[in-house]
Every structure is written in structure tokens, then in C-alpha cells.
Design a protein around this motif. Structure first.
Motif: not given
Length: 215
Positions: A25-34
């Protein structure tokens, strides 16, 4: 040979999942973007069968500007999703099989077997050795591949020195436990990596992208 970029979100202590395991359950909106940016760059993505079973599906490009970028370049909206499996047996009820993308399969076939596409897949390639398999993917026009995991698959390709880039999102968590992004005991080739990009992503997340140093 295709260029392979390993894309992962990891905790500060290099873990993919909590000690008890299960889907990360790692990564937020920024991670999704990249992650979507990496998928827009790619012709295909590699995903281990175990990882697919845990998550049920794969990531899709959603951002309109990235979809338009691919359209203008004459590319499909989504890169082909290539599952790496020893058996080729996956539950047809997985949401993955309803996602709007092409699906490929890499699996070991005996030399005398004629390649065939198991149900739910658009194309398959034999996986008897990684160099041969990647050469076949390259011959199919897949020059850029994103590697989405899991750890066993990443370890196998890194051990053979077949990964050209690492794209890691560091997430502000300490998880502990055994679920590192590389399997314990994997023998890695000598040589280093050079930093290509570093970018704060918000909410404490940091993108680090490295390229393999070949000289």
C-alpha cells in the motif's frame, strides 16, 4: 535488446510490503504520477504472475495529456502488459483480464512446443532464457519495457545485468520485515549507477532515477 526500467515504490528501509506480507500500500498521488509517466514512455510492462495475483490488475495510464502524447506518436493508449509465469495459469476472473489493454505472456515452453496464446492473452513468447526472451520482445517492436515487479523477477533481471534504469519512489515509512525489493542472497554484478533525476513528489515522497554505469 529492449531497454528495461525497474519502477517501484519502496519504504525508507527498502521494503515493498509490511512484515505480514500482502499487497503493498505504498505510494501516493506523486508516485502514481511518475508511474504513469514511466508507462507512457514504455512499449510494454513486465509483471510477475505472483504480483498480479496479489493485486488483481495492473496500472493504467489515466492522465489525458499522457494518453494524447501516445496518440500523437501513433502508439496504443496503454503499453502491452506482459505477465511472466512459470505455468501460464492465471484465474480468468482476475480484473486484469477486463482491463482495456493488450495482454502478453512470457512462459517456459519445451523446444518442441509450438507457441500458443492461452485464453485471455493476445500474444505469447517462450521464456527459456532471459536474453533470448528479451531479444524476441525487441524483435516484436517492444524497445522500452517497464518492470513492475515482483522482487523475484527484479532480482533475476538485475542479476543478469539486464536492467538499464532504476526508478524508485522513496515513501516516508519504515516497515521492517523480510519483504525487500530484492530477494535475499541474489548475486548482483559489480559496477555502479549514476543519478539521472531526483524530484520531490509531495507528501514526503522522493523520486530517484538511476542509470546503469557501463564504463
Amino acid at each position: 535488446m529492449p531497454q528495461i526500467r525497474l519502477v517501484l515504490a519502496v519504504s525508507l528501509d527498502g521494503r515493498l510490503a509490511p512484515p505480514a506480507g500482502g499487497p503493498a500500500q505504498l505510494g501516493g498521488a506523486g508516485d502514481r504520477r511518475v508511474l504513469e509517466e514511466a508507462l507512457a514512455w514504455a512499449d510494454g510492462c513486465l509483471i510477475g504472475a505472483r504480483t498480479l495475483r496479489l493485486h488483481g490488475n495492473t496500472c493504467l495510464i489515466r492522465r489525458p495529456e499522457l494518453l494524447e502524447q501516445r496518440r500523437r506518436a501513433g502508439r496504443s493508449p496503454q503499453p502491452i502488459a506482459i505477465v511472466v509465469s512459470r505455468s501460464g495459469q492465471l484465474d480468468p476472473a482476475l480484473p486484469f483480464f477486463g482491463q482495456p489493454l493488450r495482454r502478453g505472456l512470457l512462459w517456459p515452453l519445451p523446444p518442441e512446443a509450438a507457441p500458443a496464446e492461452p485464453a485471455g492473452f493476445d500474444q505469447s513468447w517462450p521464456l527459456n532464457s532471459w536474453p533470448e526472451a528479451l531479444a524476441a520482445l525487441g524483435a516484436s517492436g517492444l524497445g522500452r519495457l517497464v518492470l513492475l515487479g515482483g522482487a523475484e523477477l527484479a532480482g533475476a533481471l538485475l542479476a543478469l545485468d539486464l536492467v538499464e534504469q532504476l526508478q524508485l519512489t522513496l515513501c516516508p515509512l519504515l516497515l521492517g520485515g523480510p519483504h525487500s525489493w530484492l530477494p535475499e542472497g541474489v548475486a548482483l554484478p559489480v559496477g555502479g549507477w549514476e543519478l539521472l533525476e531526483q524530484r520531490p513528489l509531495g507528501d514526503g515522497e522522493l523520486l530517484l532515477r538511476y542509470g546503469r554505469r557501463r564504463h
